[in-house]
Structure formats: C-alpha cells, structure tokens
Enzyme design. Structure first.
Site, PDB file in Angstrom:
ATOM      1  N   TYR A  53     -28.168   9.685   3.681  1.00 36.80           N
ATOM      2  CA  TYR A  53     -28.589   8.609   4.575  1.00 36.80           C
ATOM      3  C   TYR A  53     -27.700   8.614   5.817  1.00 36.80           C
ATOM      4  O   TYR A  53     -26.579   9.144   5.806  1.00 36.80           O
ATOM      5  CB  TYR A  53     -28.517   7.247   3.872  1.00 36.80           C
ATOM      6  CG  TYR A  53     -27.223   6.938   3.157  1.00 36.80           C
ATOM      7  CD1 TYR A  53     -26.092   6.494   3.854  1.00 36.80           C
ATOM      8  CD2 TYR A  53     -27.133   7.063   1.774  1.00 36.80           C
ATOM      9  CE1 TYR A  53     -24.911   6.189   3.192  1.00 36.80           C
ATOM     10  CE2 TYR A  53     -25.952   6.765   1.107  1.00 36.80           C
ATOM     11  CZ  TYR A  53     -24.842   6.324   1.817  1.00 36.80           C
ATOM     12  OH  TYR A  53     -23.674   6.037   1.157  1.00 36.80           O
ATOM     13  N   GLU A  83       0.845  -1.192   0.000  1.00 38.34           N
ATOM     14  CA  GLU A  83       0.000   0.000   0.000  1.00 38.34           C
ATOM     15  C   GLU A  83       0.884   1.246   0.000  1.00 38.34           C
ATOM     16  O   GLU A  83       1.743   1.395   0.870  1.00 38.34           O
ATOM     17  CB  GLU A  83      -0.913   0.007   1.230  1.00 38.34           C
ATOM     18  CG  GLU A  83      -1.664   1.291   1.487  1.00 38.34           C
ATOM     19  CD  GLU A  83      -2.477   1.774   0.293  1.00 38.34           C
ATOM     20  OE1 GLU A  83      -2.351   2.968  -0.050  1.00 38.34           O
ATOM     21  OE2 GLU A  83      -3.233   0.968  -0.288  1.00 38.34           O
ATOM     22  N   GLN A  84       0.672   2.123  -0.971  1.00 37.19           N
ATOM     23  CA  GLN A  84       1.549   3.287  -1.098  1.00 37.19           C
ATOM     24  C   GLN A  84       1.335   4.319   0.005  1.00 37.19           C
ATOM     25  O   GLN A  84       2.248   5.096   0.313  1.00 37.19           O
ATOM     26  CB  GLN A  84       1.366   3.942  -2.457  1.00 37.19           C
ATOM     27  CG  GLN A  84       0.001   4.498  -2.736  1.00 37.19           C
ATOM     28  CD  GLN A  84      -0.088   5.137  -4.106  1.00 37.19           C
ATOM     29  OE1 GLN A  84       0.927   5.530  -4.691  1.00 37.19           O
ATOM     30  NE2 GLN A  84      -1.287   5.220  -4.647  1.00 37.19           N
ATOM     31  N   ARG A 132     -17.400   4.679   4.919  1.00 36.71           N
ATOM     32  CA  ARG A 132     -16.288   3.953   4.293  1.00 36.71           C
ATOM     33  C   ARG A 132     -15.126   3.760   5.268  1.00 36.71           C
ATOM     34  O   ARG A 132     -14.470   2.711   5.282  1.00 36.71           O
ATOM     35  CB  ARG A 132     -15.818   4.704   3.053  1.00 36.71           C
ATOM     36  CG  ARG A 132     -14.731   3.986   2.263  1.00 36.71           C
ATOM     37  CD  ARG A 132     -14.350   4.781   1.032  1.00 36.71           C
ATOM     38  NE  ARG A 132     -15.424   4.809   0.055  1.00 36.71           N
ATOM     39  CZ  ARG A 132     -15.551   3.924  -0.942  1.00 36.71           C
ATOM     40  NH1 ARG A 132     -14.672   2.941  -1.067  1.00 36.71           N
ATOM     41  NH2 ARG A 132     -16.545   4.021  -1.790  1.00 36.71           N
TER      42      ARG A 132
END
Length: 403
Positions: A220, A34-35, A108
């Site tokens: 929402y 992962e960068q 998220r």
C-alpha cells in the site's frame, strides 16, 4: 527529587511516546528512558485503523499526521496465483462514517516523528536517550527505577512505571514472566519502492492483500502516496532474534514461484533489490500485566502476529487507558495499574487470537484455499467489514475520556 506525579516510561516507541503524551495531558510529569542514542526514522508501513486513529486525533495529532497519511478506499483481497480479485472490503468514507474516525496508513518513521515532535513540545515530558533501564523495585510509595547510560548509572523514584520496552522486554522478565517469545514459523520481508516504479493500479489508495499457499503479500502507499510499502510473509525456519536484518530479493524470489504467484505480484516483488527481514514471534497471554506501581504496555504485555495489523493500535489503546486509570486514581498507582490491566486484558487477548487465526487462513492451500476464497466472495466486502466492528469501533471507556 522528582514530583510525586512523575511517571517513568521505559521505551520511546509508538506505545511509549503515546502514553507519555496521554499522561502529560492528564497532569503528570513524565521521564522517558530510551536505550537508542537517537530516535531513528526507520521501519515500514503501519496501519492506523479507526480505533487507533481516534486516540491520536483526540490527543491533538490529527493535523500533524494528515500530511503523511493515506486514507485507503478499500482492502483489495487477491488470489495470488490468478491475480483475480476475491473481494473488496470498503474503507475510506464508509469506514470513517461507520466508526467516527478514519482508517489511515502511514510510514512508521513518520508516525514516530510526529509523536516525537509532540513530546518535545511538552514541558512536562523529558526524554533520556542512550539510557537503558536495568531494574526497578516497587514499594508502597511508588517505584524506584535503575538505568544506565554511556556515562553513568541513573536512579530515580517515580509515582509509577510504564514499561513499553517491546517484545524482548526486560521489564516483563523482571515481573517474573521469563518464558521466552515463541517463534511462529514465519518470516516477514519488507521493502519500500517509489510509487512511480509500480503499476498505476498499485499507486491507488488501496491496501492490496494477496493470499497464496504458505505466504501472503501486502502492499500500500505511504508518505502521502509517494512510496509503496511492501511486506511479504512466508513460512520459514529462520528464527534470528531482533527487529530486522538486511536481506536480498535473491533470497525471497524463490519462495514466490511463477507456478503459484501471478505475474503482477512477481514483478512488484522484483523491484526492490534490498529488503529487510525479521522472524515473527509472539508470547502467551498473561493473566496480569502489573505488579504494584509498575505495568507493561504494548508488545511488552501482549505481542501479537501482524495478521490483523493491530500491534501498534493495541499499544495506542493501552496508552490512553493506562493514563486515564492513573489520573482517576492519582493516590494509588498500584490500584490504577491493576485496573488498567484488567480493562485491557480481554480485548488484547481476543486480538491476539484473531491475528493468529488470520495467519492460518491467509496461508491455506489447495481445496481449503478455494473454499476460503469462495466464502469471502459470497459474504462480500460490506459484511466482512462488519465482522470487525468490535475492533474498529473501540473507544476508551466513558469514564476514561482523554480530556
């Protein structure tokens, strides 16, 4: 030297972390590159429709996710100008019973945190942060990957490479697909506000979808109902690359005029002072996502516009199928990944097409919009939900069950 059962995953987003967990559950060792220097709790809301929620629950994440999710009772579709409800599409218990899995909405960052915590507990998964994949070479014995961190270069041999490195994928170009992403002519604006600041009706466990000319609004609750996620998508010619950049309500409000948008919608959009915006891009569908022992996953393979709320779900589906194909053919990664791409290609292409079509329907104006609204009202929410059975009732192929 790594184990012959080691799979290298490029990217620690939703797709990369999910495929890492699915691979570990199937006996593989996983190295995730992962960068970013750290996995950040950022982003906006994401919808986990039953096809995605089912996979995450089957991976053992249900109890970890439940404190963070909201199970919306329905999608409430509204006329942007009048504020009147056009149709209400049932979700909640009806969807859970119909599809055998819940429909969830979640921030998220919360989803990323749950996936990251699960990955951290897996002894067979190693995450290398601050490490950007630069190149890879496939060969009869697997794949060799080159990456670079702040301190030094890194090279490793693996059984296979899963490239989950997003819309601007380096891996996709390395496989020979160099056509750049296509700008859609639309910009998305997102913001979060405390639930206590919005009208009581907007705190309810519902997905609100307002349809207006050349724009639509979705909002929402997330974070267990404590925060309201707001997304506005408008026609635009601003097409900066990247995930997002700061914006202001001063820039957004002129696009949602009182002549076209109901007072309740305007009042909601006025609440956040700070917004983030990002230009929406997609890519043409590919005929194949794999080359030897390397394959693309998620947005790297099939980026799609957000009008079906399936970008994350498709990456989650990809993850379980890729892992099971590799497990089913442990001695032939190239054949396994070719099978994975063949299984997934038709479905993701259909989702891409439907998302694009929804974008056109959402932004209709004049007589076309009136006819759309009338048709939705006549069809009714229950039948409209049935139109998505093909999407929400998906399960991994029987021969590719997770356990």
């Amino acid at each position: 030297m790594t184990s012959p059962r080691t799979v290298i995953v490029a990217g620690a987003g939703i797709g990369g972390l999910t495929v890492s967990l699915a691979l570990a559950r199937n006996g593989f060792r996983v190295i995730v590159l992962e960068q970013a220097e750290r996995l950040q709790d950022t982003g906006a809301g994401i919808q986990l429709s039953p096809n995605a929620a089912r996979v995450l629950i089957d991976l053992g994440l249900g109890d970890r996710l439940r404190p963070h999710v909201v199970a919306p009772a329905a999608v409430r579709v509204l006329n942007a100008k009048s504020g009147r409800e056009i149709v209400r599409i049932p979700l909640g218990d009806i969807a859970a019973h119909r599809y055998g899995a819940p429909y969830w909405i979640i921030h998220r960052g919360d989803l990323q945190a749950v996936l990251s915590a699960a990955v951290a507990q897996e002894l067979d998964i190693s995450v290398k942060l601050g490490m950007r994949m630069e190149d890879f070479v496939t060969h009869p014995k697997g794949v060799t990957v080159s990456a670079r961190g702040a301190a030094a270069a890194w090279n490793e041999h693996g059984h296979a490479l899963i490239a989950a490195d997003g819309l601007w994928s380096v891996s996709r170009a390395r496989l020979g697909f160099r056509e750049p992403p296509r700008f859609s002519g639309r910009t998305a604006w997102r913001a979060l506000v405390p639930a206590t600041e919005v009208l009581p009706e907007f705190r309810e466990p519902l997905i609100h979808l307002w349809l207006g000319p050349d724009a639509h609004l979705v909002h929402y609750p997330v974070k267990g109902g404590e925060v309201i996620n707001i997304v506005v998508i408008t026609a635009d010619d601003w097409n900066a690359e990247g995930w997002s950049e700061p914006a202001s309500r001063v820039d957004l409000l002129p696009r949602l005029t009182a002549a076209r948008w109901a007072q309740q919608a305007q009042a909601l959009v006025r609440l956040p002072e700070a917004w983030l915006k990002w230009a929406l891009f997609d890519r043409r569908p590919l005929m194949t996502w794999s080359q030897g022992a390397a394959a693309l996953l998620g947005d790297a393979a099939h980026p799609m516009l957000p009008f079906l709320a399936q970008g994350g779900a498709m990456a989650i589906e990809d993850a379980v199928v890729a892992a099971q194909c590799l497990a089913r053919m442990p001695n032939d990664a190239a054949a396994a990944l070719k099978s994975y791409a063949a299984i997934r290609r038709g479905r993701t292409r259909k989702v891409q097409r439907q998302a694009s079509r929804n974008g056109q329907h959402y932004h209709l104006k004049g007589v076309s919009a009136m006819l759309r609204n009338a048709a939705m009202g006549v069809i009714g929410g229950q039948r409209l939900l049935g139109h998505y059975d093909w999407l929400y009732d998906w399960r991994p192929p029987a021969a590719l069950s997770i356990t």
